[in-house]
Design a protein around this motif. Structure first.
Motif, mmCIF file in Angstrom:
data_model
loop_
_atom_site.group_PDB
_atom_site.id
_atom_site.type_symbol
_atom_site.label_atom_id
_atom_site.label_comp_id
_atom_site.label_asym_id
_atom_site.label_seq_id
_atom_site.Cartn_x
_atom_site.Cartn_y
_atom_site.Cartn_z
ATOM 1 N N ILE A 92 0.871 -1.180 0.000
ATOM 2 C CA ILE A 92 0.000 0.000 0.000
ATOM 3 C C ILE A 92 0.909 1.231 0.000
ATOM 4 C CG2 ILE A 92 -1.877 1.212 1.147
ATOM 5 C CD1 ILE A 92 -2.744 -1.504 0.273
ATOM 6 N N ALA A 93 1.087 1.827 -1.165
ATOM 7 C CA ALA A 93 2.079 2.908 -1.330
ATOM 8 C C ALA A 93 1.418 4.273 -1.185
ATOM 9 C CB ALA A 93 2.784 2.788 -2.676
ATOM 10 N N LEU A 94 1.002 4.623 0.027
ATOM 11 C CA LEU A 94 0.357 5.909 0.261
ATOM 12 C C LEU A 94 1.367 7.055 0.316
ATOM 13 C CD1 LEU A 94 -2.352 4.893 2.890
ATOM 14 C CD2 LEU A 94 -2.508 4.969 0.404
ATOM 15 N N SER A 107 -13.764 9.367 -0.233
ATOM 16 C CA SER A 107 -13.860 8.069 0.458
ATOM 17 C C SER A 107 -12.696 7.888 1.422
ATOM 18 C CB SER A 107 -13.859 6.937 -0.578
ATOM 19 O OG SER A 107 -14.958 7.043 -1.453
ATOM 20 N N PHE A 108 -11.500 8.273 0.990
ATOM 21 C CA PHE A 108 -10.298 8.132 1.820
ATOM 22 C C PHE A 108 -10.430 8.974 3.083
ATOM 23 C CE2 PHE A 108 -6.029 8.787 3.266
ATOM 24 C CZ PHE A 108 -5.283 7.715 2.809
ATOM 25 N N ILE A 109 -10.848 10.225 2.927
ATOM 26 C CA ILE A 109 -10.942 11.131 4.071
ATOM 27 C C ILE A 109 -12.021 10.667 5.047
ATOM 28 C CG2 ILE A 109 -11.606 13.477 4.745
ATOM 29 C CD1 ILE A 109 -10.142 14.470 2.237
ATOM 30 N N GLU A 110 -13.123 10.153 4.524
ATOM 31 C CA GLU A 110 -14.192 9.658 5.398
ATOM 32 C C GLU A 110 -13.698 8.518 6.282
ATOM 33 O OE1 GLU A 110 -17.391 8.635 2.839
ATOM 34 O OE2 GLU A 110 -18.050 10.706 2.523
ATOM 35 N N VAL A 111 -12.962 7.581 5.709
ATOM 36 C CA VAL A 111 -12.432 6.462 6.497
ATOM 37 C C VAL A 111 -11.399 6.968 7.497
ATOM 38 C CG1 VAL A 111 -11.109 4.308 6.389
ATOM 39 C CG2 VAL A 111 -12.877 4.776 4.674
ATOM 40 N N LEU A 112 -10.525 7.853 7.051
ATOM 41 C CA LEU A 112 -9.469 8.371 7.923
ATOM 42 C C LEU A 112 -10.048 9.126 9.113
ATOM 43 C CD1 LEU A 112 -6.396 8.747 8.291
ATOM 44 C CD2 LEU A 112 -6.569 10.819 6.897
ATOM 45 N N GLN A 113 -11.050 9.953 8.867
ATOM 46 C CA GLN A 113 -11.629 10.759 9.945
ATOM 47 C C GLN A 113 -12.347 9.916 10.992
ATOM 48 O OE1 GLN A 113 -13.928 13.642 7.661
ATOM 49 N NE2 GLN A 113 -12.377 15.217 8.033
ATOM 50 N N ARG A 114 -12.762 8.727 10.637
ATOM 51 C CA ARG A 114 -13.415 7.843 11.616
ATOM 52 C C ARG A 114 -12.430 7.292 12.639
ATOM 53 N NH1 ARG A 114 -16.709 5.773 7.165
ATOM 54 N NH2 ARG A 114 -15.354 3.937 6.978
ATOM 55 N N GLY A 120 4.102 -3.188 5.362
ATOM 56 C CA GLY A 120 3.818 -3.103 3.930
ATOM 57 C C GLY A 120 3.076 -1.853 3.517
ATOM 58 N N ILE A 121 3.202 -0.787 4.332
ATOM 59 C CA ILE A 121 2.504 0.477 4.063
ATOM 60 C C ILE A 121 3.539 1.597 4.014
ATOM 61 C CG2 ILE A 121 0.751 2.095 4.899
ATOM 62 C CD1 ILE A 121 -0.280 -0.341 6.641
ATOM 63 N N SER A 122 3.435 2.475 3.034
ATOM 64 C CA SER A 122 4.329 3.640 3.007
ATOM 65 C C SER A 122 3.530 4.920 3.207
ATOM 66 C CB SER A 122 5.103 3.717 1.685
ATOM 67 O OG SER A 122 4.289 4.210 0.645
ATOM 68 N N ALA A 132 -5.146 -0.482 5.971
ATOM 69 C CA ALA A 132 -3.908 0.308 6.032
ATOM 70 C C ALA A 132 -4.154 1.645 6.714
ATOM 71 C CB ALA A 132 -3.362 0.520 4.624
ATOM 72 N N ILE A 133 -5.299 2.286 6.408
ATOM 73 C CA ILE A 133 -5.632 3.566 7.043
ATOM 74 C C ILE A 133 -5.796 3.376 8.551
ATOM 75 C CG2 ILE A 133 -7.397 5.369 7.199
ATOM 76 C CD1 ILE A 133 -7.878 4.976 4.184
#
Length: 471
Positions: A111-113, A382-389, A427-429, A461-462
């Protein structure tokens, strides 16, 4: 040809290039001989054609191979390589070991964030490859000369037409095609500065800008970026009025790493100040097509009446990552840019310029961009919604109106480099904050890439990132 998976810290195309170089050194392929075709090497090494093409282009830029239209790649005479290597000995750039480690880490994780490139699944790569093949079959024998700096005329005309459609008066003769945006930005900085000059950059700034400034022996002076408004223009004015500044490197549209976008008023003010204080402005405009609203941001170049702005663009973030097509727009300095490119990389890839020009001629780029912007906007949301939770409410986060980066300020007690090391083992960057400062500031900040489709793996990953933030 033997291809070793995972050798060292090199990417696949770098591994392939290194192995072919060793074969040339050992005499397997001699001066003037044709090396295996892209198709054959792709099949033999079980890699994509684009990986092989990148490897061959790398060897071409280093003087080991030369491309001949409709014939393939050939080994150069040994004297050509000796001369090139002797010239390179005079250039001793500084390398940031942590940055090198970080860039390599994005090729070795699931997961190359922390990656600077968007999800490759967003791009019409199959269609591009078909156009590349079609253009290659039609290339005249003089193509190698026609694509020398300033670059393929058809490609330059189509880029100029797009600018004109957005209200910017540009001629194709004002454009120099480069091997990607980084070459465009480096060449621009090179032709407007001398070693020892002071250059204004944003804080945080794209790490490529910091490395370019160090490599050219320049002094970086940082101006803060507000997480909502972007560059603090009042502080920019104060700084350039009190210091002897030669140039500035700015990213007004969907800034990397924060994602901020300057208002029209601030853009106009920057150009007024550049005129008043006789500054050259290197405008990094690679994300401007990735806007989520109704209107594309207007580049600084629009208000530039004295040709002080070197407008740098690229298709790498919006159409064809890996094809290495960038450009600089500047009428006054175009000859100096051409000369600088001739003595550095000679020219961009002939087949790639022809292929992209062919795609632009026969496909609808605007249709692709509309779909891309819609998908990037949806994925960011979608990314921000998951992250903010999952993250604490006191974490500050940018909410960009374009691009695919968000910037987080986590709190002074958090070291994002430590987070980066811990997450890499899972496995996350992530892109930790110190990468984006010439003075290793922003220890408690990080940049995340939101361009990937929300899957259970990405959501997990988030959550891992949030656990690191929560301690």
């Amino acid at each position: 040809m033997l291809f070793i998976e995972g050798e060292g810290h090199m990417t696949r195309y770098q591994q392939l290039a290194e192995q072919l170089k060793l074969q040339i050194k050992s005499g397997i392929w001699r001066s003037g001989e044709k090396v295996p075709s892209v198709r054959v090497t792709s099949r033999n090494c079980s890699v994509s054609a684009s990986t092989v093409l990148q490897a061959y282009q790398l060897l071409e830029s280093k003087g080991w191979l030369v491309a001949k239209p409709q014939s393939g790649f050939f080994v150069t005479p040994i004297m050509d390589r000796v001369l090139l290597e002797s010239c390179e000995k005079f250039i001793r750039p500084k390398y940031n070991d942590k940055l090198y480690e970080f860039l390599q880490s994005n090729t070795n994780v699931g997961i190359a964030l922390g990656c600077a490139f968007p999800d490759p699944d967003l791009f019409p790569l199959q269609s591009l490859n078909r156009h590349l093949a079609s253009a290659g079959r039609k290339m005249p024998t003089q193509s190698v000369f026609n694509n020398m700096p300033p670059g393929n005329e058809s490609l330059r005309r189509q880029i100029a037409q797009r600018y004109i459609n957005h209200g910017l008066t540009v001629s194709h003769d004002d454009i120099v095609i480069t091997s990607g945006a980084m070459e465009a930005l480096n060449l621009s900085l090179q032709v407007v500065t001398n070693p020892g000059d002071s250059v204004v950059i944003e804080a945080p700034a794209f790490y490529g800008a910091i490395q370019a400034i160090e490599r050219l022996g320049l002094k970086a002076i940082e101006v803060p970026v507000d997480l909502e408004e972007g560059l603090l223009v009042d502080q920019f004015e104060k700084l350039i009025s009190q210091n002897n500044i030669r140039a500035c490197w700015l990213m007004p549209s969907f800034h990397n790493p924060t994602g901020t976008c300057l208002s029209t008023e601030k853009r106009r003010k920057i150009i007024e100040l550049a005129k008043q204080y006789h500054l050259a402005v290197v405008e990094d405009d690679v994300y401007s097509e990735l806007y989520f609203g109704e209107l594309r941001p207007i580049p600084l170049k629009y208000w530039d009446e004295e040709d002080r702005v070197l407008l740098c663009g690229s298709f790498s973030k919006s159409l064809c990552p890996g094809y290495r097509i960038g450009w600089v727009v500047n009428r006054k300095l175009h000859q100096r840019l051409e000369k600088a490119q001739l003595v550095s990389t000679l020219s961009g890839s002939v087949p790639v310029q022809e292929g992209v020009a062919h795609f632009l001629q026969y496909e609808s780029l605007d249709s692709h961009y509309r779909k891309l912007r819609k998908e990037l906007s949806y994925r960011q949301q979608s990314f921000i919604e998951v992250l903010q939770r999952h993250i604490p409410a006191n974490v500050k986060m940018t909410l960009p109106r374009g691009g695919y980066f968000i910037w987080l300020k986590l709190g002074e007690k958090i070291d994002t480099y430590r987070m980066y090391r811990n997450l890499k083992m899972k496995g996350i960057s992530i892109a930790y904050g110190c990468l984006f400062s010439a003075r290793e500031k922003f220890q408690d900040c990080m940049r995340l890439n939101t361009s990937y489709e929300m899957t259970p793996e990405l959501a997990k990953a988030i959550k891992h990132i949030a656990m690191e933030v929560n301690g």
